[in-house]
Design a protein around this motif. Sequence first.
Motif, PDB file in Angstrom:
ATOM      1  N   GLN A 227      44.609  46.380  32.346  1.00 10.65           N
ATOM      2  CA  GLN A 227      45.793  46.555  33.185  1.00 10.65           C
ATOM      3  C   GLN A 227      47.061  46.750  32.352  1.00 10.65           C
ATOM      4  O   GLN A 227      48.166  46.740  32.877  1.00 10.65           O
ATOM      5  CB  GLN A 227      45.962  45.338  34.110  1.00 10.65           C
ATOM      6  N   GLY A 228      46.909  46.891  31.033  1.00 14.96           N
ATOM      7  CA  GLY A 228      48.050  47.140  30.167  1.00 14.96           C
ATOM      8  C   GLY A 228      48.774  45.889  29.700  1.00 14.96           C
ATOM      9  O   GLY A 228      49.891  45.967  29.186  1.00 14.96           O
ATOM     10  N   ILE A 229      48.166  44.718  29.877  1.00 17.37           N
ATOM     11  CA  ILE A 229      48.763  43.460  29.450  1.00 17.37           C
ATOM     12  C   ILE A 229      47.977  42.979  28.228  1.00 17.37           C
ATOM     13  O   ILE A 229      46.810  42.612  28.333  1.00 17.37           O
ATOM     14  CB  ILE A 229      48.726  42.411  30.575  1.00 17.37           C
ATOM     15  N   GLU A 230      48.625  43.006  27.073  1.00 12.82           N
ATOM     16  CA  GLU A 230      47.920  42.696  25.820  1.00 12.82           C
ATOM     17  C   GLU A 230      47.614  41.221  25.643  1.00 12.82           C
ATOM     18  O   GLU A 230      46.525  40.857  25.221  1.00 12.82           O
ATOM     19  CB  GLU A 230      48.729  43.216  24.625  1.00 12.82           C
TER      20      GLU A 230
ATOM     21  N   ALA B 120      45.415  39.544  40.906  1.00 11.74           N
ATOM     22  CA  ALA B 120      44.132  39.336  41.579  1.00 11.74           C
ATOM     23  C   ALA B 120      42.989  39.928  40.757  1.00 11.74           C
ATOM     24  O   ALA B 120      41.936  39.309  40.594  1.00 11.74           O
ATOM     25  CB  ALA B 120      44.157  39.952  42.976  1.00 11.74           C
ATOM     26  N   LYS B 121      43.211  41.106  40.227  1.00 10.20           N
ATOM     27  CA  LYS B 121      42.163  41.750  39.424  1.00 10.20           C
ATOM     28  C   LYS B 121      41.853  40.912  38.182  1.00 10.20           C
ATOM     29  O   LYS B 121      40.700  40.662  37.855  1.00 10.20           O
ATOM     30  CB  LYS B 121      42.569  43.167  39.042  1.00 10.20           C
ATOM     31  N   ILE B 122      42.898  40.448  37.498  1.00  4.94           N
ATOM     32  CA  ILE B 122      42.700  39.630  36.293  1.00  4.94           C
ATOM     33  C   ILE B 122      42.067  38.291  36.643  1.00  4.94           C
ATOM     34  O   ILE B 122      41.266  37.747  35.890  1.00  4.94           O
ATOM     35  CB  ILE B 122      44.041  39.436  35.554  1.00  4.94           C
ATOM     36  N   ALA B 123      42.392  37.765  37.813  1.00  5.81           N
ATOM     37  CA  ALA B 123      41.859  36.466  38.268  1.00  5.81           C
ATOM     38  C   ALA B 123      40.437  36.571  38.806  1.00  5.81           C
ATOM     39  O   ALA B 123      39.831  35.557  39.143  1.00  5.81           O
ATOM     40  CB  ALA B 123      42.776  35.862  39.324  1.00  5.81           C
ATOM     41  N   GLY B 124      39.929  37.791  38.928  1.00 10.59           N
ATOM     42  CA  GLY B 124      38.555  37.963  39.378  1.00 10.59           C
ATOM     43  C   GLY B 124      38.340  37.696  40.851  1.00 10.59           C
ATOM     44  O   GLY B 124      37.262  37.273  41.270  1.00 10.59           O
ATOM     45  N   ILE B 125      39.377  37.964  41.662  1.00  8.94           N
ATOM     46  CA  ILE B 125      39.224  37.805  43.107  1.00  8.94           C
ATOM     47  C   ILE B 125      39.395  39.165  43.780  1.00  8.94           C
ATOM     48  O   ILE B 125      39.930  40.096  43.184  1.00  8.94           O
ATOM     49  CB  ILE B 125      40.241  36.783  43.686  1.00  8.94           C
ATOM     50  N   PRO B 126      38.924  39.293  45.018  1.00  6.06           N
ATOM     51  CA  PRO B 126      39.107  40.569  45.727  1.00  6.06           C
ATOM     52  C   PRO B 126      40.585  40.896  45.927  1.00  6.06           C
ATOM     53  O   PRO B 126      41.452  40.015  45.883  1.00  6.06           O
ATOM     54  CB  PRO B 126      38.432  40.327  47.083  1.00  6.06           C
ATOM     55  N   LYS B 127      40.868  42.161  46.144  1.00  2.00           N
ATOM     56  CA  LYS B 127      42.242  42.612  46.366  1.00  2.00           C
ATOM     57  C   LYS B 127      42.814  41.886  47.578  1.00  2.00           C
ATOM     58  O   LYS B 127      42.172  41.815  48.643  1.00  2.00           O
ATOM     59  CB  LYS B 127      42.268  44.131  46.597  1.00  2.00           C
ATOM     60  N   PRO B 128      44.022  41.309  47.447  1.00  2.00           N
ATOM     61  CA  PRO B 128      44.625  40.602  48.566  1.00  2.00           C
ATOM     62  C   PRO B 128      44.869  41.529  49.756  1.00  2.00           C
ATOM     63  O   PRO B 128      45.148  42.718  49.591  1.00  2.00           O
ATOM     64  CB  PRO B 128      45.963  40.095  48.004  1.00  2.00           C
TER      65      PRO B 128
ATOM     66  N   GLN C 229      40.153  40.541  28.712  1.00  2.21           N
ATOM     67  CA  GLN C 229      39.681  41.929  28.798  1.00  2.21           C
ATOM     68  C   GLN C 229      40.200  42.590  30.070  1.00  2.21           C
ATOM     69  O   GLN C 229      40.656  43.740  30.051  1.00  2.21           O
ATOM     70  CB  GLN C 229      38.158  41.972  28.743  1.00  2.21           C
ATOM     71  N   LEU C 230      40.155  41.872  31.169  1.00  2.00           N
ATOM     72  CA  LEU C 230      40.681  42.404  32.428  1.00  2.00           C
ATOM     73  C   LEU C 230      42.175  42.708  32.293  1.00  2.00           C
ATOM     74  O   LEU C 230      42.646  43.740  32.774  1.00  2.00           O
ATOM     75  CB  LEU C 230      40.441  41.403  33.563  1.00  2.00           C
ATOM     76  N   ALA C 231      42.908  41.823  31.629  1.00  3.61           N
ATOM     77  CA  ALA C 231      44.354  42.030  31.446  1.00  3.61           C
ATOM     78  C   ALA C 231      44.620  43.268  30.604  1.00  3.61           C
ATOM     79  O   ALA C 231      45.496  44.079  30.944  1.00  3.61           O
ATOM     80  CB  ALA C 231      44.980  40.796  30.801  1.00  3.61           C
TER      81      ALA C 231
END
Length: 105
Positions: A37-40, A93-101, A32-34
């Motif tokens: 971000q436009g990644i199907e 990072a967003k898809i991985a569920g971590i804070p912005k690097p 869902q996160l992907a």
Amino acid sequence: MPTATYDDTAVPVDDEGFFTEPDRWTEAMAGQLAREQGIEDLTERHWTVIRFMRSEYTAKGTGPTVRVLGKTSGVSVKELYQLFPKGPAKTAAKIAGIPKPRGCI
């Protein structure tokens, strides 16, 4: 603090939508996160980067930069941009569920 719902679970996020509690992330949320971000579809190469991002965050307290990703994840910088066209470190990072690097704008 804002929240977002992924895989029927409300999670706290910052103003840009990055998880503020990475331990609340699950692999089931990644698709869902992907898509946001436009990644199907997440391929095994995407998962290589996502798992590397989480590992680096756990070890160092921040996600890696694109340069570090390209040198140490096993995925070249060119391929990173093919996998995550909107910006590899930030998007992964967003898809991985971590804070912005650190260093990402």
